[in-house]
Design an enzyme around this catalytic site. Structure first.
Site, short mmCIF file in Angstrom:
data_model
loop_
_atom_site.label_atom_id
_atom_site.label_comp_id
_atom_site.label_asym_id
_atom_site.label_seq_id
_atom_site.Cartn_x
_atom_site.Cartn_y
_atom_site.Cartn_z
N HIS A 156 4.28 4.14 7.41
CA HIS A 156 3.73 2.79 7.25
C HIS A 156 4.09 1.87 8.41
O HIS A 156 3.51 0.80 8.56
CB HIS A 156 4.23 2.18 5.93
CG HIS A 156 3.62 2.83 4.73
ND1 HIS A 156 2.61 2.25 4.00
CD2 HIS A 156 3.84 4.04 4.15
CE1 HIS A 156 2.25 3.06 3.00
NE2 HIS A 156 2.99 4.14 3.08
N ASP A 364 4.42 -4.52 14.10
CA ASP A 364 4.17 -4.24 12.68
C ASP A 364 3.26 -3.03 12.57
O ASP A 364 2.33 -2.90 13.37
CB ASP A 364 3.47 -5.45 12.02
CG ASP A 364 3.93 -5.68 10.59
OD1 ASP A 364 4.30 -4.72 9.92
OD2 ASP A 364 3.89 -6.86 10.14
C1 GDG Z 1 5.06 -2.15 5.38
C2 GDG Z 1 4.79 -2.23 6.89
C3 GDG Z 1 2.33 -2.19 6.42
C4 GDG Z 1 4.80 -11.04 0.62
N1 GDG Z 1 5.41 -12.12 0.09
C5 GDG Z 1 5.12 -12.15 -1.20
C6 GDG Z 1 4.31 -11.06 -1.47
N2 GDG Z 1 4.12 -10.40 -0.35
C7 GDG Z 1 3.26 -9.23 -0.22
C8 GDG Z 1 2.08 -9.54 0.67
C9 GDG Z 1 1.71 -8.14 1.15
C10 GDG Z 1 3.05 -7.43 1.17
O1 GDG Z 1 3.95 -8.16 0.38
C11 GDG Z 1 3.64 -7.36 2.57
O2 GDG Z 1 2.97 -6.36 3.26
P1 GDG Z 1 3.00 -6.25 4.83
O3 GDG Z 1 2.01 -5.22 5.19
O4 GDG Z 1 2.68 -7.57 5.41
O5 GDG Z 1 4.49 -5.88 5.27
P2 GDG Z 1 5.69 -4.85 4.84
O6 GDG Z 1 6.31 -5.20 3.56
O7 GDG Z 1 6.62 -4.85 6.01
O8 GDG Z 1 4.98 -3.41 4.70
C12 GDG Z 1 3.45 -2.92 7.17
C13 GDG Z 1 2.67 -1.98 4.96
O9 GDG Z 1 3.96 -1.35 4.81
C14 GDG Z 1 1.63 -1.11 4.25
O10 GDG Z 1 1.43 0.09 4.89
O11 GDG Z 1 1.16 -2.99 6.49
O12 GDG Z 1 3.19 -2.92 8.54
O13 GDG Z 1 5.86 -2.90 7.57
O14 GDG Z 1 0.87 -7.50 0.24
O15 GDG Z 1 1.10 -10.20 -0.04
N3 GDG Z 1 3.84 -10.77 -2.67
C15 GDG Z 1 4.19 -11.62 -3.68
N4 GDG Z 1 4.98 -12.71 -3.47
C16 GDG Z 1 5.46 -13.02 -2.26
O16 GDG Z 1 6.15 -14.02 -2.08
N5 GDG Z 1 3.75 -11.36 -4.90
#
Ligand code: GDG
Length: 464
Positions: A156, A364
């Site tokens: 990821h 990322d």
């Molecule tokens: C890894 C990789 C890759 C965030 N704050 C809240 C909340 N979130 C949710 C967002 C989004 C998720 O969490 C974060 O996803 P990201 O993709 O931005 O980042 P990582 O957690 O680092 O994920 C990344 C991912 O895996 C998938 O393959 O894209 O690059 O690092 O969905 O909305 N959700 C809630 N409250 C929050 O305050 N409910």
């Protein structure tokens, strides 16, 4: 139908609230829920004497099998090698690496324990899909235990260039271990290519005529499978969220000011301090935005037990306080900095109201927030996505305002451009991004990965 077995560090057991703010859990739960199967991983609990027998649960559709960790395993495997060595290394942050041999030993020992427990659950026709950097050696260990099933791996996060990976003591074994999978999937072609270079340039394997990486008995296919989101569901949440109580409270509190939003786990890869500096630079360079714009940064605490995350938290508190101290008026605070998670449907409503979505990670794998922000917009009056060119999402969302996250003045310029952008240009950029999102939804992602994994076992593919 063959059963699907998913392996990931954390398992999103129904009702587990701790997992809501993380991209991996979000990606897996929604993509794989309808097909059912077995989900295997850590329970989230740390106990004195963890049993080697997994705890089983079921919600009728999915089965869950989890193991606890001892405090030492948690320290070495999870907080140590996974999150204080592999995570910074794979995000190109060599200066943050805290490598210890005992941690690598703990990482390998936990992988071996998981492999033994998992091998006892596997049926002959299962397909196994392993997720992320916590389990790089798992297939190699399962193979040693006689597991012959198709095993796929999806990373990821970014895969570093060979010059960066080689800073890790023992990197050769890690790269070689990935060749024990039938399929190794990445978010972008940049990551896939970096892995291929690592294997070939460091002499771990070579390419065969079918483009597979080969080493002795091992034959690994590589592929690119960008994680997507359920665009329609997110758009529906956003539309509904527009009139939800929290969104109304937020908009009322803004008293007509424009909203800029950032949403990230509290993680140094997300570039939040530089983003705050960029917002400061906006206020200092374009003074017309003072009192007219509010920046909401939602940052739930993550990996709070790891030292680098504790210091980042302090840094952000000081920075937000300093900038607010410098620019706040008695009736306006430039930055609202939250450490609490916000419910996803509420977030969707907030995104829709924000004129600018700021997604500026220093590196990322993908970044789902960028995609969610686009999905949440009102087609008639969409906001502007300011996106780091170092996020995997930038490979698809090139109609965003792409920025270099290490350049706060450049990011400030893009925020300004987003705040004053005419409606026609906003609509045009948004439409282009929305079209791209429709091509790589979450369901397409898992379907494409599993089809490619099945393909590695077809006779045509197996013949070298
Ligand atoms: C890894 C990789 C890759 C965030 N704050 C809240 C909340 N979130 C949710 C967002 C989004 C998720 O969490 C974060 O996803 P990201 O993709 O931005 O980042 P990582 O957690 O680092 O994920 C990344 C991912 O895996 C998938 O393959 O894209 O690059 O690092 O969905 O909305 N959700 C809630 N409250 C929050 O305050 N409910």
């Amino acid at each position: 139908m063959a059963r699907l077995v998913i392996v990931s560090n954390r398992v999103a057991i129904p009702g587990d609230r701790a997992l809501k703010a993380g991209g991996l859990a979000v990606a897996l739960k929604e993509a794989l829920g309808p097909s059912g199967g077995l989900w295997f991983g850590w329970s989230g609990d740390i106990v004195a004497k963890p049993s080697d027998e997994p705890t089983r649960a079921s919600d009728g559709r999915m089965e869950y099998a989890t193991l606890d960790l001892s405090a030492e395993e948690h320290e070495t495997y999870y907080a140590g090698f996974s999150n204080a060595t592999l995570w910074p290394l794979f995000h190109y942050r060599l200066g943050l690496i805290d490598f210890r041999r005992a941690q690598l030993k703990g990482y390998l020992a936990v992988n071996a324990r998981y492999a033994r427990a998992l091998a006892g659950l596997i049926r002959p026709d299962d397909t196994i899909w392993v997720h992320d950097y916590h389990f790089i050696p798992l297939a190699e260990m399962l193979r040693r235990l006689g597991v012959r099933n198709p095993i796929g791996f999806f990373l990821h996060i970014p895969f570093p260039a060979p010059e960066v990976l080689s800073a890790l003591p023992g990197y050769e074994q890690l790269a070689h271990a990935l060749l024990a999978y039938d399929l190794v999937g990445f978010q972008t072609e940049i990551d896939r290519h970096a892995f291929e270079r690592c294997v070939i340039e460091h002499g771990q394997g070579s390419l065969d005529a079918r483009g597979r990486l080969v080493s002795g008995e091992r034959r690994a296919t590589t592929g690119v499978f960008p994680v997507g989101i359920d665009v329609d569901e997110f758009a529906a949440w956003a539309k509904k969220g527009e009139t939800a109580r929290e969104t109304r409270q937020l908009t009322e509190s803004l008293t007509g000011r424009k909203l800029v939003i950032g949403v990230d786990r509290l993680d140094y890869s997300k570039g939040i301090p530089k983003r705050l500096e960029a917002f400061e630079s906006l206020l200092s360079t374009w003074s017309e935005h003072r009192r007219k714009v509010t920046f909401l940064q939602v940052t739930p605490i993550s990996r709070g037990e790891v030292a680098q995350y504790k210091s980042l938290r302090k840094e952000l508190e000081a920075l937000a306080g300093r900038i607010n101290g410098k620019y706040a008026e008695f009736d306006w605070n430039p930055i609202r900095y939250l450490n609490k998670p916000v419910a996803r449907p509420t977030l969707a409503g907030f995104y829709r109201h924000a004129r600018v979505g700021l997604v500026t990670p220093l590196r990322d794998g993908m970044n789902l927030v960028a995609k969610e922000y686009v999905a949440a917009q009102d087609p008639e009056n969409p906001g502007v996505l300011v996106l780091s060119h170092l996020a995997g999402a930038a490979q698809e969302l090139d109609a965003a305002l792409l920025v270099n996250p290490f350049d706060p003045e450049g990011v400030a310029e893009a925020i300004h451009k987003g705040l004053v952008m005419p409606t026609d240009e906003r609509r045009d950029r948004w439409r282009r991004m929305r079209t791209v999102l429709g091509h790589t939804t979450q369901r397409d992602w898992s379907r494409r990965f599993l089809a490619a994994l099945a393909d590695t076992r077809t006779p045509a593919h197996a013949a070298a």
